[in-house]
Every structure is written in C-alpha cells, then in structure tokens.
Motif scaffolding. Structure first.
Motif, PDB file in Angstrom:
ATOM      1  N   GLY A 142      12.232  12.673  -3.055  1.00  0.00           N
ATOM      2  CA  GLY A 142      13.244  12.629  -4.251  1.00  0.00           C
ATOM      3  C   GLY A 142      12.772  13.873  -5.246  1.00  0.00           C
ATOM      4  N   GLY A 143      13.450  13.839  -6.495  1.00  0.00           N
ATOM      5  CA  GLY A 143      13.225  14.964  -7.351  1.00  0.00           C
ATOM      6  C   GLY A 143      13.658  14.802  -8.637  1.00  0.00           C
ATOM      7  N   ASN A 144      13.148  15.266  -9.457  1.00  0.00           N
ATOM      8  CA  ASN A 144      13.519  14.861 -10.955  1.00  0.00           C
ATOM      9  C   ASN A 144      13.591  16.189 -11.676  1.00  0.00           C
ATOM     10  OD1 ASN A 144      12.798  11.912 -11.523  1.00  0.00           O
ATOM     11  ND2 ASN A 144      11.119  12.651 -10.527  1.00  0.00           N
ATOM     12  N   LEU A 192       0.935  -1.179   0.016  1.00  0.00           N
ATOM     13  CA  LEU A 192       0.170  -0.118   0.086  1.00  0.00           C
ATOM     14  C   LEU A 192       0.954   1.194   0.136  1.00  0.00           C
ATOM     15  CD1 LEU A 192      -3.022   1.170   0.025  1.00  0.00           C
ATOM     16  CD2 LEU A 192      -2.814   1.030   2.741  1.00  0.00           C
ATOM     17  N   GLU A 193       0.610   2.040  -0.870  1.00  0.00           N
ATOM     18  CA  GLU A 193       1.562   3.342  -1.002  1.00  0.00           C
ATOM     19  C   GLU A 193       0.820   4.447  -1.524  1.00  0.00           C
ATOM     20  OE1 GLU A 193       5.614   3.216  -3.468  1.00  0.00           O
ATOM     21  OE2 GLU A 193       3.976   4.194  -4.742  1.00  0.00           O
ATOM     22  N   THR A 194       1.110   5.649  -0.881  1.00  0.00           N
ATOM     23  CA  THR A 194       0.774   7.082  -1.246  1.00  0.00           C
ATOM     24  C   THR A 194       1.950   7.636  -1.731  1.00  0.00           C
ATOM     25  OG1 THR A 194      -0.420   8.929  -0.541  1.00  0.00           O
ATOM     26  CG2 THR A 194       0.802   8.017   1.144  1.00  0.00           C
ATOM     27  N   ARG A 195       1.750   8.557  -2.804  1.00  0.00           N
ATOM     28  CA  ARG A 195       2.666   9.295  -3.348  1.00  0.00           C
ATOM     29  C   ARG A 195       2.266  10.446  -3.922  1.00  0.00           C
ATOM     30  NH1 ARG A 195       8.073   7.383  -5.465  1.00  0.00           N
ATOM     31  NH2 ARG A 195       7.549   5.160  -4.503  1.00  0.00           N
ATOM     32  N   MET A 196       3.195  11.783  -3.453  1.00  0.00           N
ATOM     33  CA  MET A 196       2.617  13.019  -3.678  1.00  0.00           C
ATOM     34  C   MET A 196       3.861  13.963  -4.604  1.00  0.00           C
ATOM     35  SD  MET A 196      -0.439  13.250  -2.437  1.00  0.00           S
ATOM     36  CE  MET A 196      -0.734  14.833  -2.384  1.00  0.00           C
ATOM     37  N   GLY A 197       3.647  14.429  -5.501  1.00  0.00           N
ATOM     38  CA  GLY A 197       4.470  15.392  -6.163  1.00  0.00           C
ATOM     39  C   GLY A 197       4.041  16.752  -6.622  1.00  0.00           C
ATOM     40  N   PHE A 256      16.028  16.674 -26.179  1.00  0.00           N
ATOM     41  CA  PHE A 256      15.158  15.574 -25.691  1.00  0.00           C
ATOM     42  C   PHE A 256      14.880  15.821 -24.001  1.00  0.00           C
ATOM     43  CE2 PHE A 256      14.868  11.680 -23.186  1.00  0.00           C
ATOM     44  CZ  PHE A 256      13.764  10.998 -23.935  1.00  0.00           C
ATOM     45  N   PHE A 257      15.817  16.096 -23.346  1.00  0.00           N
ATOM     46  CA  PHE A 257      15.549  16.725 -21.954  1.00  0.00           C
ATOM     47  C   PHE A 257      15.211  18.048 -21.677  1.00  0.00           C
ATOM     48  CE2 PHE A 257      18.719  13.135 -21.121  1.00  0.00           C
ATOM     49  CZ  PHE A 257      17.768  12.212 -20.643  1.00  0.00           C
ATOM     50  N   GLY A 258      15.752  19.079 -22.663  1.00  0.00           N
ATOM     51  CA  GLY A 258      15.546  20.253 -22.600  1.00  0.00           C
ATOM     52  C   GLY A 258      13.994  20.659 -22.660  1.00  0.00           C
ATOM     53  N   GLN A 259      13.190  19.745 -23.312  1.00  0.00           N
ATOM     54  CA  GLN A 259      11.895  19.903 -23.529  1.00  0.00           C
ATOM     55  C   GLN A 259      11.177  19.661 -22.294  1.00  0.00           C
ATOM     56  OE1 GLN A 259       9.757  17.193 -26.178  1.00  0.00           O
ATOM     57  NE2 GLN A 259      11.569  15.641 -25.983  1.00  0.00           N
ATOM     58  N   PHE A 260      11.581  18.910 -21.242  1.00  0.00           N
ATOM     59  CA  PHE A 260      10.851  18.613 -20.122  1.00  0.00           C
ATOM     60  C   PHE A 260      10.985  19.718 -18.919  1.00  0.00           C
ATOM     61  CE2 PHE A 260      11.334  14.166 -22.034  1.00  0.00           C
ATOM     62  CZ  PHE A 260      10.131  14.410 -22.897  1.00  0.00           C
ATOM     63  N   GLN A 261      11.717  20.814 -19.159  1.00  0.00           N
ATOM     64  CA  GLN A 261      12.246  21.537 -18.040  1.00  0.00           C
ATOM     65  C   GLN A 261      10.878  21.944 -17.088  1.00  0.00           C
ATOM     66  OE1 GLN A 261      15.155  24.719 -18.655  1.00  0.00           O
ATOM     67  NE2 GLN A 261      15.167  23.888 -20.820  1.00  0.00           N
ATOM     68  N   ASP A 262       9.675  22.226 -17.784  1.00  0.00           N
ATOM     69  CA  ASP A 262       8.796  22.629 -17.042  1.00  0.00           C
ATOM     70  C   ASP A 262       8.013  21.378 -16.295  1.00  0.00           C
ATOM     71  OD1 ASP A 262       8.792  25.220 -17.841  1.00  0.00           O
ATOM     72  OD2 ASP A 262       7.171  25.239 -19.372  1.00  0.00           O
ATOM     73  N   ALA A 263       8.673  20.225 -16.418  1.00  0.00           N
ATOM     74  CA  ALA A 263       8.013  19.008 -15.685  1.00  0.00           C
ATOM     75  C   ALA A 263       8.992  18.817 -14.536  1.00  0.00           C
ATOM     76  CB  ALA A 263       8.244  17.813 -16.561  1.00  0.00           C
ATOM     77  N   SER A 264      10.154  19.481 -14.242  1.00  0.00           N
ATOM     78  CA  SER A 264      10.794  19.422 -13.195  1.00  0.00           C
ATOM     79  C   SER A 264      10.148  19.447 -11.979  1.00  0.00           C
ATOM     80  CB  SER A 264      11.803  20.585 -12.855  1.00  0.00           C
ATOM     81  OG  SER A 264      12.660  20.330 -14.023  1.00  0.00           O
ATOM     82  N   ASN A 265       9.982  18.529 -10.736  1.00  0.00           N
ATOM     83  CA  ASN A 265       9.254  17.929  -9.646  1.00  0.00           C
ATOM     84  C   ASN A 265       9.810  17.566  -8.491  1.00  0.00           C
ATOM     85  OD1 ASN A 265       8.847  14.931  -9.803  1.00  0.00           O
ATOM     86  ND2 ASN A 265       8.854  15.652 -11.998  1.00  0.00           N
ATOM     87  N   VAL A 266       9.418  17.918  -7.572  1.00  0.00           N
ATOM     88  CA  VAL A 266       9.669  16.957  -6.281  1.00  0.00           C
ATOM     89  C   VAL A 266       8.522  16.150  -5.796  1.00  0.00           C
ATOM     90  CG1 VAL A 266      11.478  18.568  -5.581  1.00  0.00           C
ATOM     91  CG2 VAL A 266       9.298  19.036  -4.723  1.00  0.00           C
ATOM     92  N   TYR A 267       8.812  15.164  -5.084  1.00  0.00           N
ATOM     93  CA  TYR A 267       7.766  14.215  -4.717  1.00  0.00           C
ATOM     94  C   TYR A 267       8.353  13.398  -3.154  1.00  0.00           C
ATOM     95  CZ  TYR A 267      11.137  10.441  -6.292  1.00  0.00           C
ATOM     96  OH  TYR A 267      12.248   9.538  -6.258  1.00  0.00           O
ATOM     97  N   SER A 268       7.197  12.937  -2.544  1.00  0.00           N
ATOM     98  CA  SER A 268       7.327  12.011  -1.482  1.00  0.00           C
ATOM     99  C   SER A 268       6.651  10.945  -1.364  1.00  0.00           C
ATOM    100  CB  SER A 268       7.176  12.841  -0.190  1.00  0.00           C
ATOM    101  OG  SER A 268       5.895  13.402  -0.104  1.00  0.00           O
ATOM    102  N   ALA A 269       6.883   9.982  -0.612  1.00  0.00           N
ATOM    103  CA  ALA A 269       6.050   8.662  -0.750  1.00  0.00           C
ATOM    104  C   ALA A 269       6.051   7.904   0.646  1.00  0.00           C
ATOM    105  CB  ALA A 269       6.515   7.570  -1.984  1.00  0.00           C
ATOM    106  N   LEU A 270       5.047   7.328   1.025  1.00  0.00           N
ATOM    107  CA  LEU A 270       5.057   6.270   2.360  1.00  0.00           C
ATOM    108  C   LEU A 270       4.612   4.889   1.618  1.00  0.00           C
ATOM    109  CD1 LEU A 270       5.470   5.918   5.145  1.00  0.00           C
ATOM    110  CD2 LEU A 270       3.160   6.645   5.490  1.00  0.00           C
ATOM    111  N   HIS A 271       5.264   3.878   1.949  1.00  0.00           N
ATOM    112  CA  HIS A 271       5.339   2.681   1.083  1.00  0.00           C
ATOM    113  C   HIS A 271       5.359   1.596   2.171  1.00  0.00           C
ATOM    114  CE1 HIS A 271       5.897  -0.354  -2.409  1.00  0.00           C
ATOM    115  NE2 HIS A 271       6.481  -0.960  -1.214  1.00  0.00           N
ATOM    116  N   TYR A 272       4.274   0.531   2.227  1.00  0.00           N
ATOM    117  CA  TYR A 272       3.953  -0.349   3.469  1.00  0.00           C
ATOM    118  C   TYR A 272       3.854  -1.600   2.329  1.00  0.00           C
ATOM    119  CZ  TYR A 272       1.987  -3.407   6.718  1.00  0.00           C
ATOM    120  OH  TYR A 272       1.539  -4.382   7.693  1.00  0.00           O
ATOM    121  N   ASP A 273       4.922  -2.650   2.800  1.00  0.00           N
ATOM    122  CA  ASP A 273       4.557  -3.820   2.185  1.00  0.00           C
ATOM    123  C   ASP A 273       3.849  -4.942   3.333  1.00  0.00           C
ATOM    124  OD1 ASP A 273       6.339  -3.590  -0.077  1.00  0.00           O
ATOM    125  OD2 ASP A 273       7.885  -3.330   1.365  1.00  0.00           O
ATOM    126  N   PHE A 274       3.140  -5.761   2.342  1.00  0.00           N
ATOM    127  CA  PHE A 274       2.659  -6.802   3.334  1.00  0.00           C
ATOM    128  C   PHE A 274       2.750  -8.331   2.605  1.00  0.00           C
ATOM    129  CE2 PHE A 274      -0.696  -4.868   0.678  1.00  0.00           C
ATOM    130  CZ  PHE A 274      -1.451  -5.971   0.201  1.00  0.00           C
TER     131      PHE A 274
END
Length: 444
Positions: free
Chosen positions: A414-416, A53-58, A426-444
C-alpha cells in the motif's frame, strides 16, 4: 457531580458476582474439557493463546533531510493470552518489536516506543446482571465516523496510521475502568481514566511537522517537547455514552471531561507544548437510509477557560460529521463523509493573533471517499480511502492491496500519499512523509 456519581458506581459495583456476557462460552463448549482423559487435559495449555507474526517495510517517496529514507522497517510478534477463572476473565495482549528505523529500544508504554508495546492487560466481570466491568489496559472506541473521530476521545496513534501499520494500530491503548450498564433498550457506558492518556501524536521522531514558532519543518532535529498531565487521580479523564435503539436506528449522547488529546497549547515561559483542559458534549444518530447506512454526529468542544483570548491555546469548536455507506456494485462498497470544524470566538482569535502569524480559517471542510472491492472469492481486497479538504487545499490518499495466501497468511502492499498547496496546512505539512510499504502477516 458527574465525577462523584461515577466514583460511587466504581466503588459499589466492583465485586465480581457473575460472568460477563461478552466472554461467555457458546452453549455446550463449557463441559468439553471435563470429557477429556486426564493426561490429555494436562497436555493442553492452561490459557487460550493467539497472536501473529509480521514483517513490514516502507520507504519514503520524497527526500526528507530531517528523517531516515526508510519510513518503516520492523518485525512484530504479537502474543495474546486469555484465561477464565470462575467469574473473571483475564486477557493480556503484547507486541514485541524490532524496529531499526526508529532505533529506540527503551520501553515507553505511553508513547508506544521500545521493544514492547503492551496493547491489553485487563480483567472482565459482571458484578450485576445489568452491569459489565472491564478494568485495566484496553482498546476503547465509539462514535460513527470512519477514520474521523468527534466524540471518540480515546488515545490514537497517528504515527502508526501515517507510516503504514495495520489500521488497528490507529487506536492506542488506554489504562481505564470501563463500566457498561444495560437497561433494556437504553444503555450507558462509563469510562474512567485515572491518569491522562495522550495521543501518540506527530512529534518529529518519525514524521516531520510544520513548526509554527520556527516557520519551517521540524523533525528529528527538533522533536516536540511536551508537558503531559500525569498525576494519578488528579489529571484524570471521564467519558460517558448514553445510547438506545429506535427501531433500526441507534441514537447516542456523549460527554467527555479531560484534556486535548494532542498538544493544543504552549507554555509561554518554558515553550513546552501543553494539553489544555477540554470538555466535549456530543450526539449521534445512525441507521438505514435508502439502500445504505447513514449517520450524523455532532460535538461541541469547550476548551480551557480564556482560550478565546489566548493565542497559545486552541479555541472552542463545533464539529459535525455526516456519512453514508452503500454497496454500489458486485462486492464493491463505497462510502462518503463530510466533516466540519468551526472555530468559535473567531473575532477574538483574530484580535489576539500575533503580527505575521499564520491565520487559520474559521471553517475547515473535509470530504472523504472510501472504495472497497473484493475479488477472487474475497481472497483479494482492494481498498482506497481519500481525505480532501477544499478549505485547506490539501489531502491524504490511502491505498492498499491485500491478498490472502491462506486463511492465516496474508500479503499486503500500500501507500500513504500526502498533498497540499501550502506547507503549513494539516496534510500539506506531511508531503515529505509520503511512502509505500509492504507486509507479510501470519496468524496463529
């Protein structure tokens, strides 16, 4: 001839006769169930269950008027079920997703959209002592690259990779028949995909891209419209890997016949993006070098007939990857890669280029650096991965911190970060997509 030979293998090697080696229980575990009292056996689950079960925000670091401010916001439940019945092993792995950022809930298993993403649904068996078969939806990977793929022509999910999902989601599932043959030191993998599986490519619905036809960025306002080859057993793919060990070194030969996995052409009449025919011939070698592990991989990409004189279809290419990995300190690992894409028939490409069109270089050079540091008894993991292209003058930085709170509970951040001198690279076109994120991950 190759396609006919594989069809014969599929037909004559399909009857299950023995349990697959890679799903055999460890010695002694097979009889534990029989030792339990009848009521305890009935109380157990009829299948092996696993998942997370995981929640992830960016959030985006720059404003993109063509996209939402949130780059990622999802709750994900993965459930994996595995059942062994005599000589067969059945496995199903599915993700259930709530994703208000993309806000698409209709299920599309090919594009990975909607509330369900079926990752695996397959059965495994061994009809012969020297043969394993895996039939159904599965994740397939091979080659020597670290986040760079030459002879791995299986579907990828670039949207997941760029917005901060777990790296495992870079690999998209394939509906395929995978047959492995073992002949002592020499082995052969044969993968047949009866209907083309395209990449989950950047189409504007989550990440904006540079539209060369319009000369500007496009996003949700103008997503890519593509004509996918989708006829069963006609628009199919086949991939072969022949490999063997020479002491501590592993050498491999590869062959692929299918289509470009992401759009590499355009229909002049309809304007739809297309997936031209593609054949790939490759080789690799991997083994110890000094105090680390080195590898070299090569691929010749043969595009559709007439591609050299058609400005709407990607040319033939030569691709080369050289990599080296070594432990450089206490719990610190580093790796370097050099990657080359060389466009063939460059003179013909220039001659057919429309007036005013963007001209790509003959060679695209790319370097990568990975650093991984483990701390606090390996509960804390710091990771840095950077792509840099001196020819395109652009790059992409991936940074991540992962902390294991408990064995089955993990916190990530983390961040992209994309950068580049020109918006059409190729990478230059995605500059506006730069982002940071966090996640909480629970294995069962």
């Amino acid at each position: 001839m190759i396609r006919l030979w594989v069809s014969m293998v599929v037909v004559f090697g399909f009857a299950p006769m023995a349990l697959a080696q890679d799903v055999t229980l460890p010695e002694g575990l097979g009889n534990l169930t029989a030792l339990k009292p009848p009521q305890e056996k009935q109380a157990g689950l009829p299948v092996d269950l696993s998942g997370f079960l995981e929640t992830r925000m960016g959030a985006r670091l720059q404003n993109d008027p063509l996209q939402k401010d949130m780059s990622l916001g999802e709750a994900r439940l993965q459930i994996g079920l595995e059942k062994q019945v005599d000589r067969l092993t059945f496995r199903v792995v599915s993700d259930f997703i709530y994703d208000p950022v993309q806000d698409i809930y209709d299920i599309d298993l090919e594009r990975g959209q909607g509330v369900i993403d079926l990752r695996e649904a397959n059965m495994v068996f061994s009809p012969l002592d020297f043969m394993d078969v895996k039939l159904g939806r599965q994740i397939i990977t091979w080659g020597t690259g670290d986040l760079i793929f030459i002879n791995d022509l299986f579907a990828k999910d670039w949207n997941s990779f760029f917005i901060g999902r777990d790296t495992e989601y870079l690999k998209a599932p394939s509906d395929a028949l995978k047959t492995a043959f073992f002949f002592g030191d020499t082995n052969l993998d044969v993968v047949y995909v009866p209907r083309f599986d395209a990449d989950r490519f950047i189409d504007g619905t989550r990440i904006s891209y540079f539209d060369r036809a319009r000369g500007k960025l496009s996003g949700r306002d103008m997503p890519v419209r593509a004509a996918r080859p989708d006829d069963w057993f006609s628009d199919d793919e086949i991939a072969l890997r022949l490999y063997r060990s020479f002491g501590a070194y592993e050498a491999a030969l590869y062959y692929y016949d299918g289509y470009w996995k992401s759009p590499a052409g355009q229909d002049q009449v309809t304007g739809l993006a297309t997936f031209p025919r593609l054949s790939v011939y490759g080789a690799s070698l991997r083994g110890p070098v000094q105090a680390g592990i080195g590898a070299v991989e090569f691929g010749y990409y043969k595009s559709a007939d007439g591609a050299a004189h058609n400005p709407l279809v990607r040319n033939d290419e030569l691709r080369l990857l050289i990599s080296y990995e070594q432990e450089v300190g206490d719990e610190l690992t580093g790796s370097l890669q050099y990657y080359l894409e060389r466009r063939l028939d460059y003179g013909a490409y220039l001659a057919t280029l429309p007036v005013g069109a963007i001209r790509d270089d003959r060679n695209r050079h790319l370097f990568t650096l990975r650093l991984t540091k483990l701390m606090m008894q390996q509960d804390l993991k710091l990771s840095l991965f950077n792509f840099y292209s001196p020819s395109d003058r652009d790059g992409y930085l991936r940074a991540q911190v992962s902390y294991k709170i408990r064995d089955n509970l993990r916190l990530e951040a983390g961040g992209n970060i994309f950068y580049g001198a020109e918006i059409h690279s190729f990478f230059g076109q995605f500059q506006d997509a730069s982002n940071v994120y966090s996640a909480l991950h629970y294995d069962f």
